[in-house]
Write a protein that holds these residues in place. Structure first.
Motif, mmCIF file in Angstrom:
data_model
loop_
_atom_site.group_PDB
_atom_site.id
_atom_site.type_symbol
_atom_site.label_atom_id
_atom_site.label_comp_id
_atom_site.label_asym_id
_atom_site.label_seq_id
_atom_site.Cartn_x
_atom_site.Cartn_y
_atom_site.Cartn_z
ATOM 1 N N TRP A 46 0.832 -1.202 0.000
ATOM 2 C CA TRP A 46 0.000 0.000 0.000
ATOM 3 C C TRP A 46 0.868 1.254 0.000
ATOM 4 O O TRP A 46 0.669 2.164 -0.797
ATOM 5 C CB TRP A 46 -0.914 -0.034 1.205
ATOM 6 N N VAL A 47 1.864 1.285 0.873
ATOM 7 C CA VAL A 47 2.762 2.442 0.915
ATOM 8 C C VAL A 47 3.566 2.524 -0.375
ATOM 9 O O VAL A 47 3.773 3.615 -0.923
ATOM 10 C CB VAL A 47 3.677 2.394 2.162
ATOM 11 N N HIS A 48 3.988 1.383 -0.890
ATOM 12 C CA HIS A 48 4.738 1.335 -2.149
ATOM 13 C C HIS A 48 3.895 1.951 -3.275
ATOM 14 O O HIS A 48 4.389 2.752 -4.083
ATOM 15 C CB HIS A 48 5.082 -0.118 -2.456
ATOM 16 N N ALA A 49 2.614 1.588 -3.309
ATOM 17 C CA ALA A 49 1.697 2.143 -4.316
ATOM 18 C C ALA A 49 1.597 3.658 -4.182
ATOM 19 O O ALA A 49 1.679 4.388 -5.178
ATOM 20 C CB ALA A 49 0.321 1.512 -4.153
ATOM 21 N N GLU A 55 5.162 9.791 -7.089
ATOM 22 C CA GLU A 55 6.270 9.965 -8.031
ATOM 23 C C GLU A 55 5.747 10.267 -9.434
ATOM 24 O O GLU A 55 6.453 10.852 -10.251
ATOM 25 C CB GLU A 55 7.099 8.675 -8.033
ATOM 26 N N GLY A 56 4.502 9.851 -9.697
ATOM 27 C CA GLY A 56 3.933 10.048 -11.028
ATOM 28 C C GLY A 56 3.987 8.817 -11.897
ATOM 29 O O GLY A 56 3.610 8.860 -13.065
ATOM 30 N N ASP A 57 4.451 7.698 -11.341
ATOM 31 C CA ASP A 57 4.525 6.436 -12.077
ATOM 32 C C ASP A 57 3.211 5.684 -11.857
ATOM 33 O O ASP A 57 3.131 4.752 -11.059
ATOM 34 C CB ASP A 57 5.723 5.629 -11.591
ATOM 35 N N ILE A 58 2.179 6.097 -12.573
ATOM 36 C CA ILE A 58 0.832 5.583 -12.358
ATOM 37 C C ILE A 58 0.701 4.089 -12.672
ATOM 38 O O ILE A 58 0.096 3.345 -11.893
ATOM 39 C CB ILE A 58 -0.209 6.421 -13.136
ATOM 40 N N PRO A 59 1.256 3.584 -13.799
ATOM 41 C CA PRO A 59 1.142 2.142 -14.044
ATOM 42 C C PRO A 59 1.746 1.305 -12.906
ATOM 43 O O PRO A 59 1.158 0.308 -12.485
ATOM 44 C CB PRO A 59 1.903 1.931 -15.355
ATOM 45 N N TRP A 64 0.921 -1.921 -7.532
ATOM 46 C CA TRP A 64 1.075 -2.064 -6.084
ATOM 47 C C TRP A 64 -0.236 -1.884 -5.338
ATOM 48 O O TRP A 64 -0.475 -2.548 -4.331
ATOM 49 C CB TRP A 64 2.166 -1.121 -5.574
ATOM 50 N N TYR A 65 -1.122 -1.018 -5.823
ATOM 51 C CA TYR A 65 -2.445 -0.910 -5.201
ATOM 52 C C TYR A 65 -3.187 -2.243 -5.324
ATOM 53 O O TYR A 65 -3.831 -2.692 -4.371
ATOM 54 C CB TYR A 65 -3.283 0.208 -5.827
ATOM 55 N N ALA A 66 -3.094 -2.878 -6.484
ATOM 56 C CA ALA A 66 -3.746 -4.172 -6.674
ATOM 57 C C ALA A 66 -3.170 -5.209 -5.713
ATOM 58 O O ALA A 66 -3.921 -5.996 -5.112
ATOM 59 C CB ALA A 66 -3.598 -4.636 -8.122
ATOM 60 N N ARG A 67 -1.866 -5.217 -5.557
ATOM 61 C CA ARG A 67 -1.224 -6.154 -4.609
ATOM 62 C C ARG A 67 -1.678 -5.902 -3.186
ATOM 63 O O ARG A 67 -1.778 -6.824 -2.388
ATOM 64 C CB ARG A 67 0.301 -6.026 -4.672
ATOM 65 N N ALA A 68 -1.923 -4.644 -2.850
ATOM 66 C CA ALA A 68 -2.356 -4.274 -1.496
ATOM 67 C C ALA A 68 -3.855 -4.473 -1.302
ATOM 68 O O ALA A 68 -4.338 -4.455 -0.166
ATOM 69 C CB ALA A 68 -1.990 -2.816 -1.216
ATOM 70 N N GLY A 69 -4.592 -4.632 -2.399
ATOM 71 C CA GLY A 69 -6.036 -4.718 -2.302
ATOM 72 C C GLY A 69 -6.663 -3.378 -1.965
ATOM 73 O O GLY A 69 -7.703 -3.310 -1.316
#
Length: 90
Positions: A46-49, A55-59, A64-69
């Motif tokens: 979640w924090v990584h996402a 940073e602006g790296d949306i993809p 990472w959001y998907a990995r965090a749920g």
């Protein structure tokens, strides 16, 4: 936020994702990123996402959001606060 403003390092008792949020708030994105990229638990993901979104790296942040749920939050400040409060509440 007093603890962040008055200290250069996070308290030792903070979990890695909270330490990363501390460094991100201090303006040290690189150090925050180094912390969370070592772990694959949902909190660090979640924090990584959040870091990659900021940073602006949306993809990459979507991955990472998907990995965090989780989903991206509102504005950055509100999301930072939501993550921190969620992690502190455990």
């Amino acid at each position: 936020m007093d603890i962040i403003e008055k200290n250069d390092s996070p308290p030792e008792f903070l979990s890695p994702p909270l330490q990363a949020l501390f460094f991100e708030k201090k303006g040290n994105w690189e150090r925050a990123h180094r912390i969370v990229q070592r772990y694959e638990d949902k909190d660090c993901c979640w924090v990584h996402a959040f870091l990659h979104r900021k940073e602006g790296d949306i993809p990459n942040s979507r991955y990472w959001y998907a990995r965090a749920g989780k989903e991206a939050g509102e504005d950055f400040e509100a999301e930072w606060r939501s993550i921190a409060l969620s992690l502190l509440g455990r």
